[in-house]
Design a protein around this motif. Sequence first.
Motif, PDB file in Angstrom:
ATOM      1  N   GLN A  25      29.584  46.266  37.264  1.00 30.12           N
ATOM      2  CA  GLN A  25      28.254  46.487  36.702  1.00 30.12           C
ATOM      3  C   GLN A  25      27.242  45.765  37.591  1.00 30.12           C
ATOM      4  O   GLN A  25      26.860  44.641  37.340  1.00 30.12           O
ATOM      5  CB  GLN A  25      28.179  45.969  35.266  1.00 30.12           C
ATOM      6  N   ASP A  26      26.869  46.403  38.679  1.00 29.26           N
ATOM      7  CA  ASP A  26      25.777  45.890  39.502  1.00 29.26           C
ATOM      8  C   ASP A  26      24.600  46.827  39.217  1.00 29.26           C
ATOM      9  O   ASP A  26      24.584  47.437  38.155  1.00 29.26           O
ATOM     10  CB  ASP A  26      26.197  45.803  40.978  1.00 29.26           C
ATOM     11  N   PRO A  27      23.675  46.982  40.060  1.00 26.40           N
ATOM     12  CA  PRO A  27      22.595  47.903  39.708  1.00 26.40           C
ATOM     13  C   PRO A  27      23.099  49.308  39.353  1.00 26.40           C
ATOM     14  O   PRO A  27      22.439  50.049  38.649  1.00 26.40           O
ATOM     15  CB  PRO A  27      21.724  47.950  40.960  1.00 26.40           C
ATOM     16  N   TYR A  28      24.301  49.637  39.811  1.00 26.58           N
ATOM     17  CA  TYR A  28      24.899  50.938  39.509  1.00 26.58           C
ATOM     18  C   TYR A  28      26.268  50.707  38.878  1.00 26.58           C
ATOM     19  O   TYR A  28      26.889  49.675  39.075  1.00 26.58           O
ATOM     20  CB  TYR A  28      25.056  51.771  40.785  1.00 26.58           C
ATOM     21  N   SER A  29      26.720  51.669  38.128  1.00 32.84           N
ATOM     22  CA  SER A  29      28.062  51.602  37.567  1.00 32.84           C
ATOM     23  C   SER A  29      29.007  52.265  38.555  1.00 32.84           C
ATOM     24  O   SER A  29      28.882  53.446  38.833  1.00 32.84           O
ATOM     25  CB  SER A  29      28.093  52.332  36.217  1.00 32.84           C
ATOM     26  N   ARG A  30      29.940  51.486  39.104  1.00 38.02           N
ATOM     27  CA  ARG A  30      30.869  52.041  40.083  1.00 38.02           C
ATOM     28  C   ARG A  30      32.247  51.411  39.881  1.00 38.02           C
ATOM     29  O   ARG A  30      32.393  50.418  39.192  1.00 38.02           O
ATOM     30  CB  ARG A  30      30.381  51.799  41.505  1.00 38.02           C
ATOM     31  N   TYR A  31      33.230  52.019  40.501  1.00 35.34           N
ATOM     32  CA  TYR A  31      34.604  51.551  40.381  1.00 35.34           C
ATOM     33  C   TYR A  31      35.131  51.113  41.739  1.00 35.34           C
ATOM     34  O   TYR A  31      34.810  51.708  42.760  1.00 35.34           O
ATOM     35  CB  TYR A  31      35.512  52.659  39.833  1.00 35.34           C
ATOM     36  N   THR A  32      35.949  50.052  41.728  1.00 30.72           N
ATOM     37  CA  THR A  32      36.606  49.606  42.955  1.00 30.72           C
ATOM     38  C   THR A  32      38.087  49.398  42.659  1.00 30.72           C
ATOM     39  O   THR A  32      38.472  49.068  41.534  1.00 30.72           O
ATOM     40  CB  THR A  32      36.020  48.282  43.489  1.00 30.72           C
ATOM     41  N   GLU A  33      38.899  49.567  43.673  1.00 30.37           N
ATOM     42  CA  GLU A  33      40.331  49.335  43.534  1.00 30.37           C
ATOM     43  C   GLU A  33      40.590  47.837  43.578  1.00 30.37           C
ATOM     44  O   GLU A  33      40.057  47.129  44.436  1.00 30.37           O
ATOM     45  CB  GLU A  33      41.078  50.037  44.665  1.00 30.37           C
ATOM     46  N   VAL A  34      41.414  47.345  42.633  1.00 30.99           N
ATOM     47  CA  VAL A  34      41.732  45.923  42.563  1.00 30.99           C
ATOM     48  C   VAL A  34      43.243  45.744  42.385  1.00 30.99           C
ATOM     49  O   VAL A  34      43.921  46.638  41.899  1.00 30.99           O
ATOM     50  CB  VAL A  34      40.979  45.229  41.399  1.00 30.99           C
ATOM     51  N   PRO A  35      43.772  44.585  42.764  1.00 24.49           N
ATOM     52  CA  PRO A  35      45.210  44.345  42.595  1.00 24.49           C
ATOM     53  C   PRO A  35      45.596  44.187  41.129  1.00 24.49           C
ATOM     54  O   PRO A  35      44.832  43.667  40.317  1.00 24.49           O
ATOM     55  CB  PRO A  35      45.456  43.037  43.343  1.00 24.49           C
ATOM     56  N   VAL A  36      46.822  44.635  40.820  1.00 25.13           N
ATOM     57  CA  VAL A  36      47.403  44.491  39.483  1.00 25.13           C
ATOM     58  C   VAL A  36      48.822  43.951  39.664  1.00 25.13           C
ATOM     59  O   VAL A  36      49.601  44.501  40.447  1.00 25.13           O
ATOM     60  CB  VAL A  36      47.463  45.842  38.733  1.00 25.13           C
ATOM     61  N   GLU A  37      49.142  42.864  38.960  1.00 27.70           N
ATOM     62  CA  GLU A  37      50.510  42.345  38.999  1.00 27.70           C
ATOM     63  C   GLU A  37      51.454  43.445  38.527  1.00 27.70           C
ATOM     64  O   GLU A  37      51.196  44.090  37.504  1.00 27.70           O
ATOM     65  CB  GLU A  37      50.630  41.116  38.094  1.00 27.70           C
ATOM     66  N   SER A  38      52.534  43.676  39.239  1.00 26.73           N
ATOM     67  CA  SER A  38      53.451  44.753  38.864  1.00 26.73           C
ATOM     68  C   SER A  38      54.113  44.456  37.520  1.00 26.73           C
ATOM     69  O   SER A  38      54.296  43.293  37.134  1.00 26.73           O
ATOM     70  CB  SER A  38      54.519  44.960  39.932  1.00 26.73           C
ATOM     71  N   ILE A  39      54.458  45.516  36.824  1.00 33.55           N
ATOM     72  CA  ILE A  39      55.139  45.374  35.540  1.00 33.55           C
ATOM     73  C   ILE A  39      56.462  44.637  35.731  1.00 33.55           C
ATOM     74  O   ILE A  39      56.793  43.738  34.965  1.00 33.55           O
ATOM     75  CB  ILE A  39      55.363  46.758  34.894  1.00 33.55           C
ATOM     76  N   SER A  40      57.214  44.995  36.767  1.00 31.44           N
ATOM     77  CA  SER A  40      58.512  44.346  36.973  1.00 31.44           C
ATOM     78  C   SER A  40      58.344  42.851  37.272  1.00 31.44           C
ATOM     79  O   SER A  40      59.143  42.032  36.804  1.00 31.44           O
ATOM     80  CB  SER A  40      59.320  45.049  38.057  1.00 31.44           C
ATOM     81  N   ASP A  41      57.309  42.455  38.012  1.00 29.58           N
ATOM     82  CA  ASP A  41      57.061  41.031  38.252  1.00 29.58           C
ATOM     83  C   ASP A  41      56.697  40.314  36.951  1.00 29.58           C
ATOM     84  O   ASP A  41      57.122  39.183  36.714  1.00 29.58           O
ATOM     85  CB  ASP A  41      55.946  40.831  39.279  1.00 29.58           C
ATOM     86  N   ALA A  42      55.905  40.969  36.109  1.00 29.32           N
ATOM     87  CA  ALA A  42      55.533  40.380  34.816  1.00 29.32           C
ATOM     88  C   ALA A  42      56.769  40.198  33.938  1.00 29.32           C
ATOM     89  O   ALA A  42      56.948  39.144  33.313  1.00 29.32           O
ATOM     90  CB  ALA A  42      54.501  41.252  34.113  1.00 29.32           C
ATOM     91  N   VAL A  43      57.640  41.206  33.913  1.00 25.18           N
ATOM     92  CA  VAL A  43      58.865  41.104  33.107  1.00 25.18           C
ATOM     93  C   VAL A  43      59.738  39.975  33.643  1.00 25.18           C
ATOM     94  O   VAL A  43      60.276  39.180  32.863  1.00 25.18           O
ATOM     95  CB  VAL A  43      59.617  42.455  33.077  1.00 25.18           C
ATOM     96  N   LYS A  44      59.862  39.846  34.951  1.00 32.05           N
ATOM     97  CA  LYS A  44      60.657  38.755  35.535  1.00 32.05           C
ATOM     98  C   LYS A  44      60.095  37.393  35.134  1.00 32.05           C
ATOM     99  O   LYS A  44      60.842  36.439  34.913  1.00 32.05           O
ATOM    100  CB  LYS A  44      60.672  38.856  37.061  1.00 32.05           C
ATOM    101  N   ARG A  45      58.784  37.295  35.013  1.00 37.71           N
ATOM    102  CA  ARG A  45      58.136  36.027  34.689  1.00 37.71           C
ATOM    103  C   ARG A  45      58.253  35.670  33.205  1.00 37.71           C
ATOM    104  O   ARG A  45      58.408  34.507  32.847  1.00 37.71           O
ATOM    105  CB  ARG A  45      56.654  36.127  35.078  1.00 37.71           C
ATOM    106  N   PHE A  46      58.185  36.668  32.330  1.00 34.48           N
ATOM    107  CA  PHE A  46      58.116  36.410  30.889  1.00 34.48           C
ATOM    108  C   PHE A  46      59.410  36.648  30.117  1.00 34.48           C
ATOM    109  O   PHE A  46      59.551  36.153  29.006  1.00 34.48           O
ATOM    110  CB  PHE A  46      57.042  37.307  30.245  1.00 34.48           C
ATOM    111  N   VAL A  47      60.349  37.444  30.672  1.00 35.40           N
ATOM    112  CA  VAL A  47      61.482  37.945  29.883  1.00 35.40           C
ATOM    113  C   VAL A  47      62.813  37.502  30.485  1.00 35.40           C
ATOM    114  O   VAL A  47      62.986  37.505  31.695  1.00 35.40           O
ATOM    115  CB  VAL A  47      61.450  39.489  29.823  1.00 35.40           C
ATOM    116  N   LYS A  48      63.755  37.153  29.595  1.00 38.77           N
ATOM    117  CA  LYS A  48      65.143  36.925  29.985  1.00 38.77           C
ATOM    118  C   LYS A  48      65.993  37.936  29.234  1.00 38.77           C
ATOM    119  O   LYS A  48      65.829  38.107  28.022  1.00 38.77           O
ATOM    120  CB  LYS A  48      65.574  35.502  29.638  1.00 38.77           C
ATOM    121  N   MET A  49      66.888  38.616  29.974  1.00 40.42           N
ATOM    122  CA  MET A  49      67.767  39.614  29.367  1.00 40.42           C
ATOM    123  C   MET A  49      69.196  39.378  29.831  1.00 40.42           C
ATOM    124  O   MET A  49      69.427  39.000  30.974  1.00 40.42           O
ATOM    125  CB  MET A  49      67.370  41.037  29.781  1.00 40.42           C
ATOM    126  N   GLU A  50      70.130  39.626  28.920  1.00 44.35           N
ATOM    127  CA  GLU A  50      71.538  39.578  29.285  1.00 44.35           C
ATOM    128  C   GLU A  50      72.335  40.454  28.330  1.00 44.35           C
ATOM    129  O   GLU A  50      71.874  40.798  27.244  1.00 44.35           O
ATOM    130  CB  GLU A  50      72.062  38.145  29.301  1.00 44.35           C
TER     131      GLU A  50
END
Length: 117
Positions: free
Chosen positions: A5-30
């Motif tokens: 939201q600058d003088p115009y409404s526009r979109y930019t590409e930004v990094p997103v943590e991968s789902i698999s990295d998030a699962v590795k960080r938060f979840v334990k499975m066995e």
Amino acid sequence: MNQLQDPYSRYTEVPVESISDAVKRFVKMEKKGNEILISIGKRKYEIDYSKFDYHTPIHSPGVGAIEEYTPENGVLYGYTTVFVTIPEASIGTFKVKYGWDGKSYKAESVTFIENVP
């Protein structure tokens, strides 16, 4: 994409943590016998995968066969299957909630949604 939201409404590409990295960080499975044990913080889930009538169990559960990112009410979520057989038969879905840190989207939490056999 992130809306600026600058003088115009526009979109930019930004990094997103991968789902698999998030699962590795938060979840334990066995896998123990017919049980799949999932731990997310203090939450514990025990799923008897034999009640799903799957015939080719794998050595340990996995994620990532199907991944999807979706905005919901202004919040970014990522979804991935939790599979237990080959081909990928699922016992549920991990839902990853993302937060914006000013530069990228980082996973804030993961919840498990169990499939009904």
